[in-house]
Design an enzyme around this catalytic site. Structure first.
Site, mmCIF file in Angstrom:
data_model
loop_
_atom_site.group_PDB
_atom_site.id
_atom_site.type_symbol
_atom_site.label_atom_id
_atom_site.label_comp_id
_atom_site.label_asym_id
_atom_site.label_seq_id
_atom_site.Cartn_x
_atom_site.Cartn_y
_atom_site.Cartn_z
ATOM 1 N N HIS A 1 -70.331 -12.144 -42.901
ATOM 2 C CA HIS A 1 -68.917 -13.050 -42.481
ATOM 3 C C HIS A 1 -67.906 -12.216 -42.356
ATOM 4 O O HIS A 1 -66.885 -12.092 -42.968
ATOM 5 C CB HIS A 1 -68.797 -14.117 -43.469
ATOM 6 C CG HIS A 1 -68.033 -15.301 -43.278
ATOM 7 N ND1 HIS A 1 -67.313 -15.372 -42.151
ATOM 8 C CD2 HIS A 1 -67.428 -16.120 -44.021
ATOM 9 C CE1 HIS A 1 -66.606 -16.239 -41.779
ATOM 10 N NE2 HIS A 1 -66.504 -16.832 -43.114
ATOM 11 N N ARG B 1 -71.098 -19.158 -35.197
ATOM 12 C CA ARG B 1 -71.747 -19.339 -36.589
ATOM 13 C C ARG B 1 -73.175 -19.808 -36.366
ATOM 14 O O ARG B 1 -73.326 -20.828 -35.740
ATOM 15 C CB ARG B 1 -70.722 -20.546 -37.264
ATOM 16 C CG ARG B 1 -71.305 -20.730 -38.686
ATOM 17 C CD ARG B 1 -70.507 -19.914 -39.772
ATOM 18 N NE ARG B 1 -70.814 -20.539 -41.049
ATOM 19 C CZ ARG B 1 -69.764 -20.171 -41.948
ATOM 20 N NH1 ARG B 1 -68.696 -19.568 -41.737
ATOM 21 N NH2 ARG B 1 -70.088 -20.601 -43.153
ATOM 22 N N ARG C 1 -63.379 -24.613 -41.939
ATOM 23 C CA ARG C 1 -62.378 -23.651 -42.412
ATOM 24 C C ARG C 1 -62.520 -22.478 -41.358
ATOM 25 O O ARG C 1 -61.445 -22.117 -40.732
ATOM 26 C CB ARG C 1 -62.701 -23.153 -43.771
ATOM 27 C CG ARG C 1 -61.488 -22.061 -44.069
ATOM 28 C CD ARG C 1 -61.866 -21.469 -45.487
ATOM 29 N NE ARG C 1 -62.283 -22.644 -46.523
ATOM 30 C CZ ARG C 1 -61.527 -23.474 -46.951
ATOM 31 N NH1 ARG C 1 -60.252 -23.349 -47.010
ATOM 32 N NH2 ARG C 1 -61.848 -24.554 -47.650
ATOM 33 N N THR C 2 -63.633 -21.988 -41.159
ATOM 34 C CA THR C 2 -63.551 -20.860 -40.208
ATOM 35 C C THR C 2 -63.473 -21.286 -38.778
ATOM 36 O O THR C 2 -62.829 -20.608 -37.870
ATOM 37 C CB THR C 2 -65.125 -20.372 -40.363
ATOM 38 O OG1 THR C 2 -65.198 -20.033 -41.963
ATOM 39 C CG2 THR C 2 -65.239 -18.977 -39.637
ATOM 40 N N LYS D 1 -82.417 -29.047 -27.500
ATOM 41 C CA LYS D 1 -83.547 -29.274 -26.206
ATOM 42 C C LYS D 1 -84.073 -27.789 -26.317
ATOM 43 O O LYS D 1 -84.859 -27.650 -25.266
ATOM 44 C CB LYS D 1 -82.300 -29.345 -25.203
ATOM 45 C CG LYS D 1 -81.626 -30.611 -24.963
ATOM 46 C CD LYS D 1 -81.111 -30.765 -23.642
ATOM 47 C CE LYS D 1 -80.114 -32.013 -23.741
ATOM 48 N NZ LYS D 1 -79.081 -32.131 -22.695
#
Lengths: 306, 306, 306
Positions: free
Chosen positions: A129, A101, A51-52, A80
């Site tokens: 958020h 995110r 969604r985001t 890595k």
């Protein structure tokens, strides 16, 4: 250069300008269709959030820009052993703005410190958020016409619900705000929000255990999910779970002009039979999420459209 | 608003128009290069399928549009328990059209019911894969000049082969079609296709066990893979596996103007030595898959180019 | 049609032209902003490599082109048993140029043999990674002004370091090049490079065990990582690990105009305190990586901008 780390990064006046811009975008999308031509957004999603991620990508594309990035840590070079600081320095060479995110709180802040492009915090663990909060504010302002003089019910898991805490912090900056906190005892709003934010600013609030008791009197109902695992014992869960499921019956108790918001995804805390109720605006909220992110990208890139 | 759920959603006349459009796109790609400027395609792939996903994406990009989405359920919010219905309502805010691939039969239909944008079924379990069938039809029509008066050999796993069943259903709408069904006993075309489609419409067909017996007389050979696991016993598999591998030797038995199609990916059912044979058109088929999807996107979005 | 499989595919003269083009792109990016309009790059990454993938994607987007592809084998049709040869034939229908990364040596070569579009080897196992070498060369030429008359220190794992071997092969084509090979005994440059390349061409080189001994006299220091697992015994590792960590103290030993390069990602072999030193150019290197890939895409597509 400016980043978005917390919903409080913008003053009330700046937020007003941002939402005015979002409103103009909604009214005249074609004006903005090429505003970011030749610009690139990097979406750095160290944990999946369709969604985001898609909301940011749609926003950039609506502005005529391009998108690149990764949608999970597995397909990133994080495996890595590269630090977030190094990754953002690399990405600064590839893109003009980025949305990050990350499961770890503070990771976007580290990114911002080492970035030469604007960074949007698209969610960092249980911490912040901010674009969700901006979305919530724009939805309320657009559909209710105001962000002051509101009685807001917050329902569900108020203890762990990141979006709820952010929304409270954002709304207490407006006048004549009152909260009704609807949750089981175990999932009450934590002291550091209740005391340090509400009490300190003398914001009126009441706490109730049953959604039905709060409904008749609300301007806004903000629903969140109550996860079974959060309860201390099965017995409490069985006794209370229906308290927090919004259905047609409960909607009959609510005012005709109350709005129902939800950050989504929902599981079963709002019955699908409510979806057709005009007061259910959680899918409109998704659309406002695109507009506010378009406004945000333009603002952080300092792009002005006449 | 219109969706594509099954290859039979379009009438024969509508298909003709769609394929005419695809033909014009092939002839004049530059005419269509900006037809979808400012539009977005969402590719919602709950299971990976590079070929189908990239074909839709290439189609949209060829039309000047943008693409966003996810390529596997792992990077989607499905893992958070969101329903397909909710996901499509969200995606309707992000895109103008979407292509959905889902392991569960019927999932694209559910999406279509809750969508406010056109939905393309890009494959749902063993059920339908309509853009593959449209690709097959366009390939035959473009390279053979007709969709009637054809003798079509279908070879391989006719029991579970979704593309074979769809192609039969699509072709029986044209005149003077005859099938040769080439498969081991265990993988014969199931009764609900043989009886309910072929017998009911009086479509002539023969069933043979060896590809070599069918080859001399075909206009089209449609190859599919025979998986070892499908056989009841090892002995049968060993005895028969070579029957269903198309190689240079077998191609010598075939007419000079027979076309070989395959939905791909192939494993070893067509020997690579056949690839250079001008009758092998399975890679041209990939190209026709892009043209037909371009035509489909334009048609579903109701965009007309003069 | 031309591919890029190895850094030696281009002659010194061709490389000069490529780097001239990259330089013009750096100076006048707007001239090239639409050079690839309507073109598509496919990024086929059978193993994740965010840096390399995003660098190619950013390059194509900077040229006004589009990008499609996959970022790991899991989301590709490789899992269905499709050969690289078949995949590239499919992708040739979807894109105008492609960059392929594959864990198996030689896979990009197989792709090139069956492709009808230019193929860029974006790394094949321990074999080649030519766009990294082109990036290294452009960085040195741009910031040092020359590719001849250089004393180059190569530090770290010289045994397995693919980028080091490629860089040596590329640099020995220029005049008056001298190498200082800085590594533990276990990770010395292998004989097939030392003897077959350096000795055969009479390129002067020295081998040292301590970075500090080499630093005072270098024009370029090319750092790579020394992995603990590479050492034969713990004792050696403990004794030597600090030899190969570049920090502020060691930088004081180096000439004022020495450049530090690193193919990235780095883990701890360059201390972050070095990042602000103007001689540390490994993040500028990332930017040059985009310019050289833009030049490469234009060259392989035979697109000329006036």
């Amino acid at each position: 250069m400016r980043h978005l780390m917390s919903p409080l990064d913008f003053s009330v006046e700046e937020l007003d300008k941002l939402m005015d811009l979002a409103g103009d975008i909604e009214a005249h999308p074609e004006k903005y269709a090429h505003a970011c031509a030749g610009k690139k957004l990097a979406t750095l999603f160290y944990e999946p959030s369709t969604r985001t991620r898609l909301s940011h990508e749609a926003a950039m594309m609506n502005l005529g820009g391009n998108v690149l990035g990764f949608s999970s840590a597995a397909s990133s070079s994080a495996t890595k052993g590269e630090s977030v600081a190094d990754t953002i320095r690399m990405v600064s060479c590839y893109a003009d703005i980025c949305a990050i995110r990350h499961p770890k709180e503070g990771a976007p802040m580290v990114a911002a410190q080492h970035s030469s492009i604007p960074v949007i915090n698209a969610g960092d663990g249980g911490h912040q958020h901010p674009t969700q909060t901006l979305t919530d504010l724009l939805t309320i302002r657009s559909l209710k016409g105001r962000l002051n003089n509101l009685k807001i019910g917050l329902c569900g898991d108020l203890k762990f619900g990141r979006t709820v805490h952010s929304l409270i912090n954002a709304l207490v900056r407006y006048e004549n705000i009152e909260f009704v906190l609807i949750s089981p005892e175990e999932l009450r709003l934590p002291g550091y929000v209740r005391k340090d934010v509400l009490d300190k600013k003398n914001i009126p609030y009441t706490e109730v255990e049953r959604l039905e008791d709060a409904l008749p009197d609300l301007d806004i109902l903000y629903m969140t999910r109550v996860q079974k695992e959060r309860f201390f014992n099965e017995e409490d869960y069985v006794r209370m779970k229906d308290f927090y499921i919004l259905d047609k019956g409960k909607m009959e108790l609510a005012p005709k002009d109350m709005l129902v918001l939800h950050p989504l995804p929902r599981v079963n805390e709002i019955s699908v039979e409510v979806d057709d109720d005009p007061r259910a605006v959680y899918f409109k909220q998704v659309q406002y999420g695109v507009y506010i992110r378009m406004a945000l990208i333009l603002t952080l890139l300092d792009i002005h459209v006449d």
